[in-house]
Design an enzyme around this catalytic site. Sequence first.
Site, PDB file in Angstrom:
ATOM      1  N   CYS A  96       0.830  -1.196   0.000  1.00  0.00           N
ATOM      2  CA  CYS A  96       0.000   0.000   0.000  1.00  0.00           C
ATOM      3  C   CYS A  96       0.873   1.259   0.000  1.00  0.00           C
ATOM      4  CB  CYS A  96      -0.983  -0.038   1.177  1.00  0.00           C
ATOM      5  SG  CYS A  96      -2.310   1.166   0.994  1.00  0.00           S
ATOM      6  N   HIS A 219      -3.748  -5.430   0.990  1.00  0.00           N
ATOM      7  CA  HIS A 219      -3.035  -5.702   2.243  1.00  0.00           C
ATOM      8  C   HIS A 219      -3.016  -7.192   2.583  1.00  0.00           C
ATOM      9  CE1 HIS A 219      -2.513  -1.563   3.808  1.00  0.00           C
ATOM     10  NE2 HIS A 219      -3.586  -1.296   3.084  1.00  0.00           N
ATOM     11  N   GLU A 221      -1.310  -8.563   4.849  1.00  0.00           N
ATOM     12  CA  GLU A 221      -1.202  -8.733   6.309  1.00  0.00           C
ATOM     13  C   GLU A 221      -2.563  -8.595   6.989  1.00  0.00           C
ATOM     14  OE1 GLU A 221      -0.732  -5.988   4.787  1.00  0.00           O
ATOM     15  OE2 GLU A 221      -1.161  -4.246   6.055  1.00  0.00           O
TER      16      GLU A 221
END
Lengths: 256, 979
Positions: A96, A219, A221
């Site tokens: 990002c 994302h 994560e």
Amino acid sequence: MPTPRVLVLRAPGTNCDFETAFAFDSCGARSERMHLFRLLEQPARLDEFQILCIPGGFSYGDDVGAGAIFGGQLEYRLGDALHRFLISDRLVLGICNGFQVLMRAGILPDGPENWPRRAATLPGATLTWNDNGRYTAKWVRMRTAGSSSVFLKGIDDIYLPMAHGEGKIAIRDEQVLARWHDRRQIALQYLPEDNPNGSIADIAGLCDPSGRVLGLMPHPERHIFSTQHPHWTRNRPTTDEGAGLKLFRNAVEYFG
Amino acid sequence: MMLLEIEIQPAARLPDREGARVQALCQALGGTSIAVVRAARSFLIEGDLTPAAIDQIATGFLADTVVETCEVRVLHGAGAASIAAATAPTSQPLLNVLYKPGVTDNVADSVRRELIERGHAVKAVRTCQKYWFNADATEADLKRAATKVLANDAIQQVVWGTLELETLSLGSDYDFRLVSVALGAMGDDRLQQLSRQGQLYLNLAEMQTIQRHFASLGRDPTDVELETIAQTWSEHCSHKTLRGRVKYSDGQQEIQFENLLKETVFAATAEIHRRLGADDWCVSVFQDNAGVVTFDAAQHVCMKVETHNHPSALEPYGGANTGLGGVIRDPMGTGLGAKPICNTDVFCFAPPDLPFERLPAGVLHPRVIAKGVVSGVRDYGNRMGIPTVNGAIFFDERYLGNPLVYCGNVAMLPVGMEKKQVSPGELIVAVGGRTGRDGIHGATFSSAELTHESENLSGGAVQIGNAITEKMVEDVLLQARDLGLYTAITDCGAGGFSSAVGEMGAETGAEVWLDKAPLKYSGLSYTEIWISEAQERMVLAVPPARWDEFEQLCRSEGVEATAIGRFTDTRQLVLNYQGTEVGRLSMEFLHDGRPPVVRDAVYQAPPVRELVLPHRTRYNDDLVKILGSLNVCSKEWVIRQYDHEVQGGSVVKPLVGLANDGPSDAAVVRPDLKSQRGLVVSNGMNPRYGDLDPYWMAASAIDEAVRNGVAVGADPDRIAILDNFCWGNTDRPETLGSLVRAALGCRDVAIAYGTPFISGKDSLNNEFSHVDQQGQKQTVAIPPSLLISALGQIDDVRRAITMDLKEAGNLLFLVGVTRDELGGSHYALVNGLDGGTAPIVDLELAPILFRAVHLAIDAGLVRSCHDLSEGGLAVALAEMCFAGGLGAEVSLQALKADSGLDDDAVLLFSESNTRFLVEVPVAAGSEFQELLDGLLVTPLGTVVASETLVVLGNDGQTAVIESSWARLKQAWQQPLDWS
């Protein structure tokens, strides 16, 4: 199990550093969240790490443009240390805002080939405002595009959340796209109906020709647990793990 | 020294989104002659720069040359001819929008710092937005665009045509002069005049008390002493009305409260504490900046909800921005500092389709307010990296001049860090943002032209936040906390240093060196420094032995920390400026000297009028209208602008279901990624019931907040709640009376439910006065607006559920008692019906029912569950269908028998509290019913794999609703789809 050291580099306004470090550590890595200012004091500390990750957030408030100031710091103040890092057999991941930083710094799309950047060259591509002109958060389906990315090995398609305002890939001319195709640099593409920002060729992520540097807007994560999937209450999961964890495991296993 | 402008526009082949956005907004607000708007952003830079340097700054840094073009022109100084590309004169009107001097300009500050770091000789930077309009746009439309759409006079200035500027410098030196106020000689009239004109807002008794106090000291107060007292005694800081004496009567009872809050809201918490004894899970309630309860062995959880109403009315973006920024600092300043993990927001606006002609003077259009508020919350929360996970929006015309903006924050506090203790000798340390004239009452907004060299810096009550500064402060403070580098912390909110230091040093004493405080610009007086409400500041007590380490830690991450005084053992607050004492107040007088406020409160129940229901055989249209009403309809346009998954804890999101767009009842968040224990965040509010009965409105709000949490899996024995009272002017006994009645409802229901209040806040005086077209003064008070926020817990997030239907064949049950309760309902609203009574709460049954539903969910018997609120059963059914992409076949026949009601409208749309619609697999059906044995569980029908929702009436035969769920969904999504 390999235990590479990961530098999760944070700057003022970085805000995904905890969960990103957590994702790496869940796969056996040893991560350290370090402030940019500390690395600027001792650039040689970069040599201690095998993986450099620039996590998401709003570095310097996105003032001037997302990633502009953090990217400039890498370019102007860490050029030599990063050069050593990029030409050795190590990995770089930008998520990002981290992807925006790598693009602004000139580390992506071409990796060590064009680093440090020659002053006269203007970038051929950028991450700019979403077509809807707004910060937008939603889940998007993507497929990998046959790139050489180390991080995406064994992944055909993946469902991840995106959350950004400036994530649309724009290019200076069509040759840029052709070159990315030829050099297998298009790492991730949104399914056309899921393209959230008008990105050219539905591109969600780019890698350098070596496959060791990856930048992506969504994302991974944020999908390391099955309970993060938006439909987990519909189809009760059989595992606690989410699909995004694979990216981090691939990075760790690269050093196995 | 030169002053240049670098103007950046979208490249010719690319769309101009900002221009299009502004054009659309102008059109929407009636500016029909505005056909074309072209936009650019520009940077004004003052410094000594070579042409090569300018080119590098323009094309290598400020402009993104892949998608933008830029143009440089010199506005003043040498080198103009060699670089300036003169703009072709144009007949298109050009409008420049700039922040007023002194207003925080975050981008400009970042650019200046970065350019200096890159070795450029830059002195000052400002940003500017530029707009060109079609030449035939009317002057009236342009003026309206300038003042209502593009610029806000509170913080921005507009310049038509080419900028003509010589310098960006501002500020001037301050010549110290001690000001004392000759209070001793003043009569009552003069005292009142001083209170009003000096914006002290103290009443006569308070002014007289101050006068007597200084007479006994044999001197007059200084200006800074008066300001300090006024702030400490203000409604905002001391909540003197709700903590004051109130004499209440409602025709049936008279109650004399010594402290209204203590005897209602706090009393509930105290009673629950008494009942639970050693099992009480409250840690710290109503004493610190946020309420704290236990979470697990390692961490406590805390929450605070605040309002920022008046600033948001004046400047929606900045008001909401700093509102959220402010409430995040509350948990950061709780105990020794908590880590924020999620935000909530609830807004109240006037309907966004209000015709422009009906807008009173001085009021921003509700659509402008709504967009500004959402952007303000978005930009602060997202930048801080705190997910915004739960909220609501209510619409009512009475919020026109006085919108409400509630912002909440939940944060984690390590066990053992819940106490703070200041010791004499410790340093008073200011951390974070610099002090400016921001938020100083009475500061006149600058009307300086751009060419002006005025020292009248802008500021005033309206501010712009800087979330990155606050994030940097959070990052270093959590490290410093864990290293034990400080002993106490609080936030600088309303009242600035005055309030923060005054509170922290209340038990000890404090000596402050005002000239040490770092300033944004020169020229502030000692009083301005002391009372400034500049954002992003925290105040800490640091032992001198830890100061070097603390300061170094802050510096290593670019955070400014400054010792501005020290705590003493004198119980005196002493203020010095450049070695001269400018104020000395006893802490005792400051904190305990205020004469008690005594108020009358009267409640008279409005006469009950019968609600006459129209006779119908089909309710499709009613359902469509309710789904498409502003309070019920989808808020996806807002939610998608918030990051709700940062920090990785997301379990149940604000939007759920097959297409990720169904309305979730509550959010589930995992604060510790190594544990499966979760938090459940929800809210309840219904101002419409308050018009009928504030007691039952309060009861309903608590019930709604709790049932929303229970619906996703929260344990009802572990739900803490928070109150936020937003009311009109409580000087009127009847306004205060309705508040007291709501507070009594809070007390009774919280005790019955075992849901302790842990924190709260009130905002009184939410009224707006204006002169109407007939020249009459009109005052509009907001409806009584009580927000209840709920903070629940769930043992294992993997047992959470969502509201979307899951599987065809499953059974649907209604749990809870349906009564004829359509007063204040949305069925009444969309049909323009008045009368009826507000829904009540069964204080005995409700907690039993919540526990039973929780047991069923926890046992895995429930596939989906949705609470019944606005629009009742029909709306809940529709929402579950379209969220799950499944149909349902339902009959009201059994419900008729169970409820004893035979009007389909009542069965479909009653808003009776404490009800859930539940989806249960066939195999679990009997176990579910056994578990809820003795409670009202009504079988309604089944989930079907179809496109249609069919509801048969209480005769079991006639379809009273038959509609494709896709059509219902479309009605629900359309109203606020502003994309």
